[in-house]
Design an enzyme around this catalytic site. Structure first.
Site, mmCIF file in Angstrom:
data_model
loop_
_atom_site.group_PDB
_atom_site.id
_atom_site.type_symbol
_atom_site.label_atom_id
_atom_site.label_comp_id
_atom_site.label_asym_id
_atom_site.label_seq_id
_atom_site.Cartn_x
_atom_site.Cartn_y
_atom_site.Cartn_z
ATOM 1 N N ALA A 1 1.003 -1.014 -0.048
ATOM 2 C CA ALA A 1 -0.116 0.030 -0.056
ATOM 3 C C ALA A 1 0.892 1.432 0.018
ATOM 4 O O ALA A 1 1.179 1.778 1.001
ATOM 5 C CB ALA A 1 -0.977 -0.153 1.143
ATOM 6 N N ASP B 1 -2.172 -8.120 -5.169
ATOM 7 C CA ASP B 1 -2.475 -6.696 -5.160
ATOM 8 C C ASP B 1 -3.575 -6.354 -4.019
ATOM 9 O O ASP B 1 -4.081 -7.215 -3.446
ATOM 10 C CB ASP B 1 -3.275 -6.424 -6.528
ATOM 11 C CG ASP B 1 -2.465 -6.262 -7.683
ATOM 12 O OD1 ASP B 1 -1.086 -6.373 -7.483
ATOM 13 O OD2 ASP B 1 -2.941 -5.725 -8.557
ATOM 14 N N ASP C 1 -5.674 -3.709 -4.378
ATOM 15 C CA ASP C 1 -6.726 -2.944 -4.949
ATOM 16 C C ASP C 1 -7.599 -4.097 -5.091
ATOM 17 O O ASP C 1 -8.545 -4.166 -6.072
ATOM 18 C CB ASP C 1 -6.458 -2.188 -6.238
ATOM 19 C CG ASP C 1 -5.786 -2.858 -7.051
ATOM 20 O OD1 ASP C 1 -5.392 -3.954 -6.969
ATOM 21 O OD2 ASP C 1 -6.008 -2.526 -8.554
ATOM 22 N N THR D 1 0.028 -11.400 -23.852
ATOM 23 C CA THR D 1 1.092 -10.223 -23.990
ATOM 24 C C THR D 1 2.354 -10.350 -23.318
ATOM 25 O O THR D 1 2.728 -9.512 -22.298
ATOM 26 C CB THR D 1 0.228 -8.832 -23.176
ATOM 27 O OG1 THR D 1 -0.164 -9.153 -22.016
ATOM 28 C CG2 THR D 1 -1.126 -8.648 -24.067
ATOM 29 N N GLU E 1 4.836 -8.521 -14.045
ATOM 30 C CA GLU E 1 4.146 -9.551 -14.615
ATOM 31 C C GLU E 1 4.823 -10.202 -15.666
ATOM 32 O O GLU E 1 4.631 -11.402 -15.688
ATOM 33 C CB GLU E 1 2.846 -9.108 -14.937
ATOM 34 C CG GLU E 1 1.855 -9.941 -15.722
ATOM 35 C CD GLU E 1 0.334 -9.300 -15.737
ATOM 36 O OE1 GLU E 1 -0.611 -9.528 -14.873
ATOM 37 O OE2 GLU E 1 -0.018 -8.852 -16.861
ATOM 38 N N ASP F 1 -12.313 -9.596 -12.361
ATOM 39 C CA ASP F 1 -12.402 -8.229 -12.467
ATOM 40 C C ASP F 1 -14.013 -8.424 -13.223
ATOM 41 O O ASP F 1 -13.969 -9.072 -13.961
ATOM 42 C CB ASP F 1 -11.480 -7.844 -13.370
ATOM 43 C CG ASP F 1 -11.597 -6.148 -13.344
ATOM 44 O OD1 ASP F 1 -12.766 -5.694 -13.427
ATOM 45 O OD2 ASP F 1 -10.711 -5.390 -13.604
HETATM 46 C C1 4GW Z 1 -0.365 4.484 -11.709
HETATM 47 O O1 4GW Z 1 -0.464 5.677 -11.574
HETATM 48 C C2 4GW Z 1 -0.113 3.468 -10.858
HETATM 49 S S1 4GW Z 1 -0.009 3.901 -9.059
HETATM 50 C C3 4GW Z 1 -0.058 2.385 -11.135
HETATM 51 C C4 4GW Z 1 -0.126 1.518 -9.645
HETATM 52 C C5 4GW Z 1 0.392 2.330 -8.447
HETATM 53 C C6 4GW Z 1 0.661 1.827 -7.236
HETATM 54 C C7 4GW Z 1 0.559 0.554 -6.932
HETATM 55 C C8 4GW Z 1 0.596 2.586 -6.223
HETATM 56 O O2 4GW Z 1 0.715 3.911 -6.455
HETATM 57 N N1 4GW Z 1 0.694 2.135 -4.839
HETATM 58 C C9 4GW Z 1 0.755 0.976 -4.721
HETATM 59 O O3 4GW Z 1 0.768 0.444 -3.566
HETATM 60 N N2 4GW Z 1 0.765 0.008 -5.805
HETATM 61 C C10 4GW Z 1 0.955 -1.531 -5.581
HETATM 62 O O4 4GW Z 1 1.109 -2.175 -6.815
HETATM 63 C C11 4GW Z 1 -0.353 -1.916 -5.138
HETATM 64 O O5 4GW Z 1 -0.326 -3.154 -4.097
HETATM 65 C C12 4GW Z 1 -1.375 -2.395 -6.330
HETATM 66 O O6 4GW Z 1 -2.250 -3.274 -6.198
HETATM 67 C C13 4GW Z 1 -0.208 -3.025 -7.210
HETATM 68 C C14 4GW Z 1 -0.132 -3.137 -8.771
HETATM 69 O O7 4GW Z 1 -0.740 -1.735 -9.111
HETATM 70 P P1 4GW Z 1 -2.241 -1.800 -9.750
HETATM 71 O O8 4GW Z 1 -3.158 -2.536 -8.723
HETATM 72 O O9 4GW Z 1 -2.735 -0.420 -9.958
HETATM 73 O O10 4GW Z 1 -2.261 -2.478 -10.803
HETATM 74 P P2 4GW Z 1 -3.473 -2.916 -11.836
HETATM 75 O O11 4GW Z 1 -4.204 -1.991 -12.321
HETATM 76 O O12 4GW Z 1 -2.744 -4.046 -13.218
HETATM 77 O O13 4GW Z 1 -4.001 -4.002 -11.129
HETATM 78 MN MN MN Z 2 -4.603 -4.569 -9.123
#
Ligand code: 4GW
Ligand code: MN
Length: 356
Positions: free
Chosen positions: A126, A215, A217, A249, A307, A330
């Protein structure tokens, strides 16, 4: 004249005898040369009964083994001729199970893992504004994640003060690990491998048996239990579990250490859900971090960051278990017929709010 003939005959006999001897010698030499490894690598283990009686008093690692046995249980008999699911692949060609609802008996697995007193660590990052996701993440994990087992939440954060106080169930604790944040979001995501590697060496190896790296989120919305645990596991990415190799990808530039050619690949694994024993997660995260550093030195970064490196690792170090997209879903992809459960679901993000 006659004596001369006799002498020549004797000489010929001797020559034949010598040729015979030489051939014999040559043959036995050849035979020896091809088999000599056997002659030289014998290890003699002596099993002296008196010695083993003396050894009884010395302790062995095997003395600590605990018996794991099941109690009487009532359940439907497995049917050799009828697989529980025929709509999905349940086993990889390297005999790793793919975990789908309906393919396993949770009570059996749970009883086995309970007897082993298994300790599970779940790592989550986080960083910056992503601290906003922690509360629901942990609250829902308290409802669905590894209930009844020993669980350590490892929260890596740069904002310790933003981590809320949450009451946890028995045998469950929260460990907050203060870490640096990186400017580029790609780096925030990728550096998770380095931090998981370092903490595996220093802390996790002393505190837990298995790690689950996910992750933040996300929310848990159905049971996630010991059925996921194995030496190493990856998760089928919700966007690509039906895709062809060409659609994966993977990193396709040969200059990157994450490169995978178009005629290779089993599955497309998600970066947001992997795990295994601490030892296996250490090996995985160490590989991924080192590969990223090599690429960094060559001014290249793989297309999907951590990834892509994870997919490269799992191509050549096949996971021993694979989780279906039930474990990483999702809702933007709807709810297909094969998906009987949605256990861990992405929280819709307001990208502007959380990412700047
Ligand atoms: C773009 O501006 C960002 S910020 C993309 C990821 C960010 C981010 C990610 C962050 O600011 N802080 C953070 O703790 N993370 C961690 O990386 C967090 O645990 C998140 O679940 C993980 C992967 O990023 P994500 O969930 O945004 O990636 P996707 O969209 O592929 O699930
Ligand atoms: Mn995520």
């Amino acid at each position: 004249m006659f004596q001369d003939k006799c002498k020549k005959g004797r000489e010929r006999k001797w020559i034949y005898f010598l040729i015979y001897l030489a051939t014999l010698l040559l043959l036995s030499f050849c035979w020896y040369a091809t088999r000599n490894h056997r002659w030289h690598s014998w290890i003699v283990l002596s099993c002296n009964p008196q010695a083993s009686i003396d050894n009884v008093n010395q302790s062995s690692k095997l003395d600590l083994l605990k018996e794991v046995s099941l109690q009487r249980m009532l359940y439907k008999k497995p049917d050799t001729m009828k697989p529980p699911r025929s709509d999905v692949l349940m086993m990889t060609p390297w005999f790793a199970p793919i975990v789908w609802h309906g393919t396993y008996n949770f009570d059996m697995l749970n009883a086995q893992f309970h007897q082993k007193n298994v300790r599970i660590g779940i790592t989550v990052f986080a960083i910056k504004k992503y601290t906003a996701f922690i509360k629901t993440f942990i609250e829902t994990a308290e409802m669905f994640f590894m209930l009844g087992h020993t669980v350590n939440y490892y929260v890596f954060t740069d904002r310790v003060g933003d981590i809320p106080n949450i009451t946890l169930g028995e045998g469950r604790q929260l460990v907050i690990l203060k870490v640096p944040s990186y400017n580029r979001w790609q780096e925030v995501s990728m550096r998770r491998m380095e931090m998981i590697r370092d903490q595996s060496r220093q802390r996790f190896v002393n505190e837990v048996d298995y790690l689950v790296c996910v992750d933040v989120d996300m929310v848990f919305s159905d049971d996630v239990g010991v059925e996921i645990l194995s030496d190493s596991f990856g998760t089928l990415h919700p966007s690509y579990f039906r895709a062809s190799r060409a659609q994966f990808t993977y990193e396709r530039r040969q200059q990157s250490t994450a490169y995978i050619p178009t005629d290779e690949g089993d599955f497309y694994y998600a970066g947001g859900y992997f795990g295994g024993t601490v030892e296996e997660v250490y090996k995985l995260s160490n590989f991924c971090h080192n590969a990223m550093m090599t690429d960094k030195g060559n001014n290249i970064e793989a297309i999907w960051h951590d990834e892509s490196y994870l997919n490269k690792y799992f191509l050549y170090h096949k996971p021993t278990k694979i989780l279906s997209p039930e474990y990483l879903w999702d809702n933007n992809f709807g709810v297909p017929e094969v998906l009987k459960r949605r256990r861990f679901v992405a929280v819709p993000k307001n990208h502007n709010a959380v990412r700047n």
